[in-house]
Design an enzyme around this catalytic site. Structure first.
Site, PDB file in Angstrom:
ATOM      1  N   GLY A   1      -1.483  -4.165  13.531  1.00 51.35           N
ATOM      2  CA  GLY A   1      -1.630  -5.580  13.233  1.00 51.35           C
ATOM      3  C   GLY A   1      -0.343  -6.365  13.280  1.00 51.35           C
TER       4      GLY A   1
ATOM      5  N   HIS B   1      -0.533   1.771  10.463  1.00 48.43           N
ATOM      6  CA  HIS B   1       0.320   1.111   9.466  1.00 48.43           C
ATOM      7  C   HIS B   1       1.789   1.187   9.872  1.00 48.43           C
ATOM      8  CE1 HIS B   1       1.649  -0.727   5.794  1.00 48.43           C
ATOM      9  NE2 HIS B   1       0.377  -0.977   5.519  1.00 48.43           N
ATOM     10  N   GLY B   2       2.366   0.010  10.082  1.00 42.62           N
ATOM     11  CA  GLY B   2       3.789  -0.065  10.401  1.00 42.62           C
ATOM     12  C   GLY B   2       4.129   0.317  11.833  1.00 42.62           C
TER      13      GLY B   2
ATOM     14  N   ARG C   1      -7.061 -13.054   0.360  1.00 35.77           N
ATOM     15  CA  ARG C   1      -5.810 -13.755   0.677  1.00 35.77           C
ATOM     16  C   ARG C   1      -5.695 -14.116   2.161  1.00 35.77           C
ATOM     17  NH1 ARG C   1      -1.368  -8.977  -0.110  1.00 35.77           N
ATOM     18  NH2 ARG C   1      -2.291  -8.878  -2.174  1.00 35.77           N
ATOM     19  N   HIS C   2      -6.413 -13.391   3.030  1.00 39.35           N
ATOM     20  CA  HIS C   2      -6.371 -13.791   4.446  1.00 39.35           C
ATOM     21  C   HIS C   2      -7.793 -13.880   5.022  1.00 39.35           C
ATOM     22  CE1 HIS C   2      -6.155  -9.442   4.610  1.00 39.35           C
ATOM     23  NE2 HIS C   2      -4.848  -9.381   4.441  1.00 39.35           N
TER      24      HIS C   2
ATOM     25  N   GLU D   1      -8.116   7.999   8.579  1.00 41.03           N
ATOM     26  CA  GLU D   1      -7.007   7.288   9.215  1.00 41.03           C
ATOM     27  C   GLU D   1      -5.725   7.740   8.528  1.00 41.03           C
ATOM     28  OE1 GLU D   1      -7.295   3.020   9.687  1.00 41.03           O
ATOM     29  OE2 GLU D   1      -5.112   2.828   9.831  1.00 41.03           O
TER      30      GLU D   1
ATOM     31  N   ARG E   1      -2.241 -22.980   5.126  1.00 35.24           N
ATOM     32  CA  ARG E   1      -2.565 -24.405   5.093  1.00 35.24           C
ATOM     33  C   ARG E   1      -4.008 -24.674   4.692  1.00 35.24           C
ATOM     34  NH1 ARG E   1       0.630 -28.262   7.862  1.00 35.24           N
ATOM     35  NH2 ARG E   1       2.742 -27.735   7.289  1.00 35.24           N
TER      36      ARG E   1
ATOM     37  N   GLU F   1     -11.949  -3.054   7.093  1.00 33.85           N
ATOM     38  CA  GLU F   1     -11.220  -2.352   6.028  1.00 33.85           C
ATOM     39  C   GLU F   1     -11.648  -2.945   4.703  1.00 33.85           C
ATOM     40  OE1 GLU F   1      -7.010  -2.640   6.352  1.00 33.85           O
ATOM     41  OE2 GLU F   1      -6.987  -1.762   8.328  1.00 33.85           O
TER      42      GLU F   1
ATOM     43  N   ARG G   1     -10.064  -8.420   1.679  1.00 35.35           N
ATOM     44  CA  ARG G   1      -9.502  -8.047   0.372  1.00 35.35           C
ATOM     45  C   ARG G   1     -10.284  -8.722  -0.749  1.00 35.35           C
ATOM     46  NH1 ARG G   1      -4.002  -5.884   0.779  1.00 35.35           N
ATOM     47  NH2 ARG G   1      -4.079  -6.004  -1.474  1.00 35.35           N
TER      48      ARG G   1
ATOM     49  N   THR H   1      -1.293  -2.760   2.260  1.00 36.24           N
ATOM     50  CA  THR H   1      -1.761  -1.472   1.750  1.00 36.24           C
ATOM     51  C   THR H   1      -0.578  -0.508   1.701  1.00 36.24           C
ATOM     52  OG1 THR H   1      -3.706  -1.976   3.072  1.00 36.24           O
ATOM     53  CG2 THR H   1      -3.657   0.162   2.000  1.00 36.24           C
TER      54      THR H   1
ATOM     55  N   ASN I   1      -5.590  -5.335  14.375  1.00 37.56           N
ATOM     56  CA  ASN I   1      -5.869  -5.917  13.052  1.00 37.56           C
ATOM     57  C   ASN I   1      -5.407  -7.376  13.066  1.00 37.56           C
ATOM     58  OD1 ASN I   1      -5.269  -6.855  10.402  1.00 37.56           O
ATOM     59  ND2 ASN I   1      -5.496  -4.781   9.634  1.00 37.56           N
TER      60      ASN I   1
ATOM     61  N   ASP J   1      -5.677  -9.661  10.661  1.00 40.65           N
ATOM     62  CA  ASP J   1      -5.524 -10.276   9.325  1.00 40.65           C
ATOM     63  C   ASP J   1      -4.480 -11.389   9.289  1.00 40.65           C
ATOM     64  OD1 ASP J   1      -7.293  -8.388   8.399  1.00 40.65           O
ATOM     65  OD2 ASP J   1      -5.793  -7.200   7.321  1.00 40.65           O
ATOM     66  N   HIS J   2      -3.354 -11.159  10.003  1.00 40.75           N
ATOM     67  CA  HIS J   2      -2.255 -12.118   9.823  1.00 40.75           C
ATOM     68  C   HIS J   2      -2.450 -13.410  10.610  1.00 40.75           C
ATOM     69  CE1 HIS J   2      -0.552  -9.691   6.946  1.00 40.75           C
ATOM     70  NE2 HIS J   2      -0.071  -8.759   7.743  1.00 40.75           N
TER      71      HIS J   2
ATOM     72  N   HIS K   1      -9.316  -6.716   7.294  1.00 40.78           N
ATOM     73  CA  HIS K   1      -9.390  -6.232   5.910  1.00 40.78           C
ATOM     74  C   HIS K   1      -9.893  -7.371   5.031  1.00 40.78           C
ATOM     75  CE1 HIS K   1      -6.973  -4.128   2.438  1.00 40.78           C
ATOM     76  NE2 HIS K   1      -8.208  -4.395   2.090  1.00 40.78           N
TER      77      HIS K   1
HETATM   78  N1  PXP Z   1      -4.469   0.561   8.905  1.00 39.33           N
HETATM   79  C1  PXP Z   1      -4.718   0.213   7.622  1.00 39.33           C
HETATM   80  C2  PXP Z   1      -5.657   1.043   6.824  1.00 39.33           C
HETATM   81  C3  PXP Z   1      -4.120  -0.930   7.064  1.00 39.33           C
HETATM   82  O1  PXP Z   1      -4.377  -1.270   5.790  1.00 39.33           O
HETATM   83  C4  PXP Z   1      -3.272  -1.726   7.870  1.00 39.33           C
HETATM   84  C5  PXP Z   1      -2.667  -2.969   7.321  1.00 39.33           C
HETATM   85  O2  PXP Z   1      -3.654  -3.873   6.970  1.00 39.33           O
HETATM   86  C6  PXP Z   1      -3.069  -1.324   9.202  1.00 39.33           C
HETATM   87  C7  PXP Z   1      -3.657  -0.167   9.686  1.00 39.33           C
HETATM   88  C8  PXP Z   1      -2.218  -2.120  10.139  1.00 39.33           C
HETATM   89  O3  PXP Z   1      -0.889  -2.074   9.695  1.00 39.33           O
HETATM   90  P1  PXP Z   1       0.183  -3.003  10.405  1.00 39.33           P
HETATM   91  O4  PXP Z   1      -0.201  -4.421  10.103  1.00 39.33           O
HETATM   92  O5  PXP Z   1       1.466  -2.598   9.732  1.00 39.33           O
HETATM   93  O6  PXP Z   1       0.151  -2.701  11.859  1.00 39.33           O
END
Ligand code: PXP
Length: 246
Positions: A212, A190-191, A51-52, A152, A20, A71, A47, A102, A9, A11-12, A45
């Site tokens: 991510g 996630h996490g 935001r990203h 998921e 910026r 996503e 959103r 999320t 992922n 996104d970041h 994702h």
């Molecule tokens: N899966 C889903 C559905 C998510 O929303 C996210 C965070 O955007 C992730 C996985 C990835 O999570 P992490 O950034 O904590 O690895």
């Protein structure tokens, strides 16, 4: 057995760019690098608050990603964009404006016509659908009822407690086995971090991980030495350590 698919992922990478409102770092360049080093696909994702990731990122990721997992929540214009671009996979997530990320799985306890309509539209567009849910038996049964091919499992509870107890891992194992027994494909995320990923990757029914934050964080740390060296070089001067004389 095939190894677990890893979707990164990115996104970041876009979060940093949006800090910026410039054009670097580019999540598409990051996506290509991820795929050159072991990622099977890319997740992003889009959103509602943008935001990203931005719409133009999604358009470009459609070209750059070998497998693209978008996503999204049920917001109509994002669903419309997904139906137009037709990524390989859409993972439906809950979204709240004030959340940092999320925070939980979809609430499938009550009938949700908007979610049902979104699933119908994505399905009509030929997109594989996954629902992001907590590792909960009733949520799995509701997902099955909704007719989606995949879920998921939210690994947040495990990620927050894995040092203290095996209960959350057991919950994931049980949910993954139950999901597979219902005929659902099982993803998770996630996490997840370098420290906690192995026991989740070892759950046999889990075919795909979405990761991510930990990877982007690590990328900064392993890349910053090189980045400073290159800035030094760009300055075109030889380097002598700066010493403050007293
Ligand atoms: N899966 C889903 C559905 C998510 O929303 C996210 C965070 O955007 C992730 C996985 C990835 O999570 P992490 O950034 O904590 O690895």
């Amino acid at each position: 057995m095939r190894p677990t698919r890893l979707y990164i992922n990115i996104d970041h990478v876009a979060t940093l760019r949006e800090a910026r409102k410039t054009d670097e770092p580019d999540p598409v360049v990051a996506a290509r690098a991820c795929q050159e080093s072991g990622a099977d696909g890319i997740t992003a994702h889009l959103r509602e608050d943008r935001r990203h990731i931005q719409d133009h990122d999604v358009e470009r990721l459609m070209q750059a990603a070998r497998v693209f997992n978008l996503e999204l929540a049920t917001s109509p214009e994002v669903v419309q964009l997904a139906c137009r671009l037709r990524p390989y996979q859409a993972t439906l997530v809950p979204e709240r404006r004030e959340e940092i990320t999320t925070e939980g799985g979809l609430d499938l306890r009550h009938p949700n016509p908007r979610l049902e309509d979104t699933i119908h539209r994505l399905d009509q567009a030929g997109i594989r659908i996954s629902l992001f849910i907590d590792p909960d038996i009733r949520a799995l049964e509701a997902a099955k009822e909704l007719g989606v091919p995949a879920v998921e499992l939210h690994t947040g509870r495990y990620a927050h407690s894995w040092r203290r107890t095996d209960a959350a891992l057991e919950e994931l194992r049980h949910a993954a086995a139950y999901a597979a027994s219902l005929g659902l494909f099982v993803h998770a995320g996630h996490g997840l971090t370098y420290a906690n990923v192995a026991p989740v990757a070892a759950i046999p029914q889990i075919e795909e991980l979405n990761i991510g934050h930990s990877v982007v964080s690590r990328a900064v740390m392993v890349g910053i030495r090189q980045a400073v060296l290159e800035m030094r070089e760009a300055m075109g001067e030889s380097w002598e350590p700066f010493l403050i004389r007293s």
